[in-house]
Design an enzyme around this catalytic site. Structure first.
Site, PDB file in Angstrom:
ATOM      1  N   VAL A 120      -4.958   2.550  -0.331  1.00 24.53           N
ATOM      2  CA  VAL A 120      -5.069   1.735  -1.635  1.00 24.53           C
ATOM      3  C   VAL A 120      -5.527   0.333  -1.673  1.00 24.53           C
ATOM      4  CG1 VAL A 120      -3.523   0.824  -3.450  1.00 24.53           C
ATOM      5  CG2 VAL A 120      -3.129   3.296  -2.402  1.00 24.53           C
ATOM      6  N   ASP A 121      -5.017  -0.245  -0.757  1.00 27.25           N
ATOM      7  CA  ASP A 121      -5.462  -1.669  -0.706  1.00 27.25           C
ATOM      8  C   ASP A 121      -7.000  -1.727  -0.119  1.00 27.25           C
ATOM      9  OD1 ASP A 121      -3.680  -3.854  -0.656  1.00 27.25           O
ATOM     10  OD2 ASP A 121      -2.584  -2.995   0.832  1.00 27.25           O
ATOM     11  N   LEU A 122      -7.484  -0.997   0.683  1.00 28.32           N
ATOM     12  CA  LEU A 122      -8.966  -0.857   0.953  1.00 28.32           C
ATOM     13  C   LEU A 122      -9.907  -0.641  -0.200  1.00 28.32           C
ATOM     14  CD1 LEU A 122      -8.980   0.693   4.653  1.00 28.32           C
ATOM     15  CD2 LEU A 122      -9.245  -1.835   3.970  1.00 28.32           C
TER      16      LEU A 122
ATOM     17  N   ASP B  11       0.819  -1.286  -0.022  1.00 24.06           N
ATOM     18  CA  ASP B  11      -0.046   0.099   0.036  1.00 24.06           C
ATOM     19  C   ASP B  11       0.819   1.479  -0.044  1.00 24.06           C
ATOM     20  OD1 ASP B  11      -2.894   1.211   0.832  1.00 24.06           O
ATOM     21  OD2 ASP B  11      -1.659   2.062   1.743  1.00 24.06           O
TER      22      ASP B  11
END
Length: 372
Positions: A168-170, A140
Site C-alpha cells: 500500500v505504501d509503495l 500499511d
C-alpha cells in the site's frame, strides 16, 4: 552521463516513514535535488530494524538515498524560516502531516499556494483529508485490512494474511510520483503549480483488480484462493522434485504447451480443460492431474528457463537470497552498492538520461539542523 531527466528540479521532502520518502527518493534517482527535512528526533524508520552505528537503519536506507539530510523543528521560528527558505526556489513539496499541522506551523497550504504559485504540493494522507476519517493515522498493514486486501490474501479456509511487502505504501508512493510528474508537465503550459492529493486508502483501492471488477460484474464476494488466480486456470503453485513451482498458463495456447511439455498433450483436447472457462469450472480435477505430472519431473531440469522457453510462464519459487544473488538481477543492476551499502537499483531506465544512485542515506541532520 547527464544529470538525469529531472536535473534542475528542486524537491523539499518533509514526509516521514514510507510513501512520501519513497516518492521523493524516486525523484532523486532521476536527478532531482531532494532535501529531506526530518524532525529533530529523526524519521521514525531510523529505529526500525538493524541499524549502522551512525543511526541509518536498513529500513531508512531503502527509502532515503539521493537526498540531502536536514533536521528541523517546524514548530519553531527557526524551523519555519528554514522551510520558507527551502521552498522559495523549490518546485515540489512532499509532505504527509495530519490535516492542520502545516497551518499550526505557519505553513498553511493556501498560504504556500498564494506565496509560491509555481509550487507542486504533494500531500499524502492515510484517509481522505476532508472526509469522515480525516486526520486518523494509518499504516500499511492497517490499510491492507481496512480496504479488503488482507481479506483476499491467504489460503482457502484460512485466516486473512498481510502481504509481507508494504504494497500500500509503495503503491501510494508511485501514485504520488505520477501525480507530481503530471503536475510538473502541466505547469510547463500554465506556469502554475497545484496540489497533488493521494491517500493510502486510494492507493490500496487501486490494487483491487480483478477482485473489484469481478464483484461489480457478478455481485459474488471473492474468497481466499492462496496462490491461485480467480480468473485463470491453471495459475498456482505445485510441488516438484526441485521445489515449489508456480505455473501461470493464462491462455489456451500456453496450456497446450504446458501439457505437451509434461508429456500429456491430450489434456489440451479434453472437454473439461479445452478452454479457460472449462479449466476454471474443473479447477480441482485439473490441479490433481497437473500435480501428478509435475511431481514426476526430472529434478535436474531448470524448470524456469525450460518452461519459459517453451512459452509457458512458470518458475521455481525462489528465496530472497537466491533472487538478490541471481545473475540476471546483477546484469540489470537491480542490486548495487554504494559506500559499502548494498541496495536495490533504479527500476526505470531511460536511454539518454538514465537515473543513478549518487549519494547514500546519511545520519540525522548531516547537512543542517534548525530549531533543535
Amino acid at each position: 552521463m547527464t544529470g538525469g531527466a529531472l536535473a534542475g528540479v528542486r524537491v523539499v521532502d518533509v514526509s516521514r516513514v514510507l510513501a512520501g520518502p519513497y516518492c521523493a527518493q524516486l525523484l532523486g534517482d532521476h536527478g532531482a535535488d531532494v532535501v529531506k527535512v526530518e524532525p529533530v528526533t529523526g524519521d521514525l524508520t531510523r529505529s526500525w530494524g538493524p541499524s549502522r552505528p551512525d543511526g541509518v537503519s536498513a529500513y531508512y536506507a531503502g527509502l532515503n538515498r539521493n537526498k540531502r539530510h536536514l533536521a528541523a523543528d517546524l514548530g519553531t521560528s527557526e524551523g519555519r524560516e528554514l522551510m520558507l527558505e527551502l521552498l522559495a526556489d523549490a518546485d515540489v513539496l512532499v509532505e504527509n502531516f495530519k490535516p492542520g499541522a502545516m497551518t499550526r506551523w505557519g505553513l498553511a497550504p493556501d498560504m504556500l499556494a498564494e506565496r509560491l504559485p509555481r509550487l507542486v504540493h504533494c500531500r499524502i494522507s492515510a484517509f481522505d483529508p476532508d472526509g469522515p476519517m480525516a486526520g486518523l493515522p494509518g499504516y500499511d498493514a492497517v490499510i491492507q485490512a481496512y480496504t479488503g486486501i488482507m481479506d483476499l490474501n491467504g489460503e482457502p479456509g484460512g485466516p486473512p494474511l498481510r502481504i509481507p511487502m508494504p504494497v500500500v505504501d509503495l503503491t501510494t508512493g508511485l501514485l504520488a510520483l505520477s501525480g507530481v510528474l503530471l503536475a510538473l508537465h502541466e505547469r510547463e503550459e500554465s506556469g502554475k503549480g497545484q496540489r497533488v492529493d493521494i491517500s493510502l486508502v486510494d492507493g490500496a483501492m487501486s490494487l483491487l483488480h480483478p477482485a473489484a471488477a469481478n464483484y461489480f460484474m457478478t455481485g459474488a464476494p471473492p474468497h481466499r484462493l492462496g496462490s491461485a488466480h480467480p480468473n485463470i486456470a491453471p495459475c498456482e503453485t505445485f510441488p516438484s522434485p526441485a521445489g515449489e513451482v508456480y505455473v501461470a498458463a493464462g491462455s489456451d495456447r500456453q496450456f497446450a504447451e504446458l501439457v505437451s511439455f509434461l508429456g500429456a498433450p491430450e489434456l489440451a483436447d479434453d472437454p473439461q480443460f479445452r478452454r479457460n472457462a472449462d479449466r476454471l469450472a474443473h479447477r480441482h480435477e485439473l490441479n490433481a492431474v497437473l500435480a501428478r505430472l509435475i511431481a514426476a519431473l526430472d529434478p535436474d531440469v531448470d524448470l524456469a528457463r525450460t518452461l519459459i522457453a517453451e512459452g509457458v510462464p512458470a518458475t521455481l519459487v525462489r528465496s530472497l537470497p537466491q533472487v538478490l544473488d541471481a545473475e540476471d538481477v546483477a546484469a540489470r543492476g537491480m542490486v548495487t552498492e554504494l559506500d559499502g551499502l548494498r541496495m536495490l537499483g533504479v527500476p526505470v531506465r531511460l536511454s539518454r538520461t538514465p537515473g543513478s544512485i549518487r549519494t547514500p542515506p546519511r545520519p540525522l541532520g548531516a547537512d543542517q539542523v534548525a530549531g533543535g
